[in-house]
Design a protein around this motif. Structure first.
Motif, PDB file in Angstrom:
ATOM      1  N   PHE A  93       0.919  -1.430   0.118  1.00 54.79           N
ATOM      2  CA  PHE A  93       0.116  -0.034  -0.149  1.00 54.79           C
ATOM      3  C   PHE A  93       0.874   1.278  -0.032  1.00 54.79           C
ATOM      4  N   ARG A  97       1.827   1.669  -6.738  1.00 54.29           N
ATOM      5  CA  ARG A  97       0.646   2.362  -7.212  1.00 54.29           C
ATOM      6  C   ARG A  97       0.112   1.601  -8.240  1.00 54.29           C
ATOM      7  N   ARG A 101      -6.109   1.183  -5.308  1.00 56.39           N
ATOM      8  CA  ARG A 101      -5.309   1.139  -4.128  1.00 56.39           C
ATOM      9  C   ARG A 101      -5.987   1.835  -2.958  1.00 56.39           C
TER      10      ARG A 101
END
Length: 278
Positions: A93, A97, A101
């Motif tokens: 996380f 990217r 997310r």
């Protein structure tokens, strides 16, 4: 401005003393009660007239030693598994990217608002269907999925400079090696705080072990002590188990206090360092 006068220091000292006394009084009363004979357990005096270790002998004559081992095993497994899962997810996380997310992380945080009572029935159904009821796994797996720990570790990973990872990749490190050799050693304070949170949560868990564990030999300490109390209420035993209950509670609480005393600096540092994102 901070009050540095004598009156201000005395006021702060008195306030801290009262707070400490208010917090420590239940623990002191519990310890004193565990040392009283059965005939004096109803006495509310804070200074016992006689002291005995018979309650601790009675505690070890029950399943309390087995419950302690169960609790320790479940807590350690929960800590190890929870750290492994949370660290990998938090690193993903924080450093990658990918589409969705933000939504996924928002769902993780939203799970903190769901009370435990709302999730225990679905968890029970899942564990029953896969045949894990009355095993440690039925307790460890749900407890290891801790959104607060994931959030804490994500904050740590987010503070690390991207240049470190770029340099490691240029040196030929794969993504897992970047995580294991570069990122993980730099977030040790966060891992310590997160591990302590997982351990304390698993040690004090009551509802989940109560639902998942049906055999008394598999109980954890909170469930086992409640089981002894139920025997008292329903007159299952001839002798009052209150002495064993108070001694067992002291035995259950002592490792937590020792753990907190040893790791308090690292715990506080771990929480405060990762509290903000750089």
């Amino acid at each position: 401005m901070r009050d540095t006068t004598l009156g201000g220091r005395l006021f702060r000292g008195a306030a801290v003393t009262l707070l400490v006394a208010f917090t420590a009084l239940p623990l002191y009363w519990l310890l004193v009660s565990s040392l009283k004979p059965d005939s004096q357990l109803g006495d509310t005096s804070l200074i016992p007239t006689s002291i005995t270790l018979a309650n601790y002998g009675a505690a070890f004559d029950t399943l309390i030693p087995r419950w302690m081992l169960n609790t320790l095993g479940i807590s350690l497994l929960t800590t190890v598994l929870g750290l492994a899962v949370a660290a990998l997810a938090a690193f993903g996380f924080a450093r990658y990217r990918f589409r969705g997310r933000t939504v996924l992380f928002a769902l993780v945080l939203a799970s903190l608002a769901i009370p435990e009572y709302a999730t225990v029935i679905p968890q029970f159904t899942i564990m029953r269907e896969i045949g894990l009821l009355n095993t440690w796994a039925a307790v460890v797996l749900p407890l290891a999925a801790n959104a607060l720990v994931l959030f804490l570790l994500r904050q740590y990973f987010s503070q690390l400079p991207e240049e470190l990872f770029d340099a490691a990749r240029l040196d030929g490190c794969g993504e897992f090696r970047v995580f294991w050799r570069v990122a993980l050693p730099l977030v040790r304070p966060g891992l310590g705080a997160a591990g302590l949170l997982l351990f304390l949560n698993a040690w004090n868990a009551y509802l989940l072990p109560l639902v998942m564990l049906t055999d008394s030999s598999q109980f954890t300490m909170p469930v086992g002590l409640a089981f002894l109390h139920s025997q008292l209420n329903f007159s299952v035993v001839q002798q009052s188990p209150w002495g064993a209950i108070t001694a067992g509670t002291v035995i259950s609480t002592a490792p937590l206090l020792l753990c907190l005393l040893i790791m308090q600096r690292q715990f506080i540092k771990g929480l405060t360092t990762g509290a903000v994102k750089a």
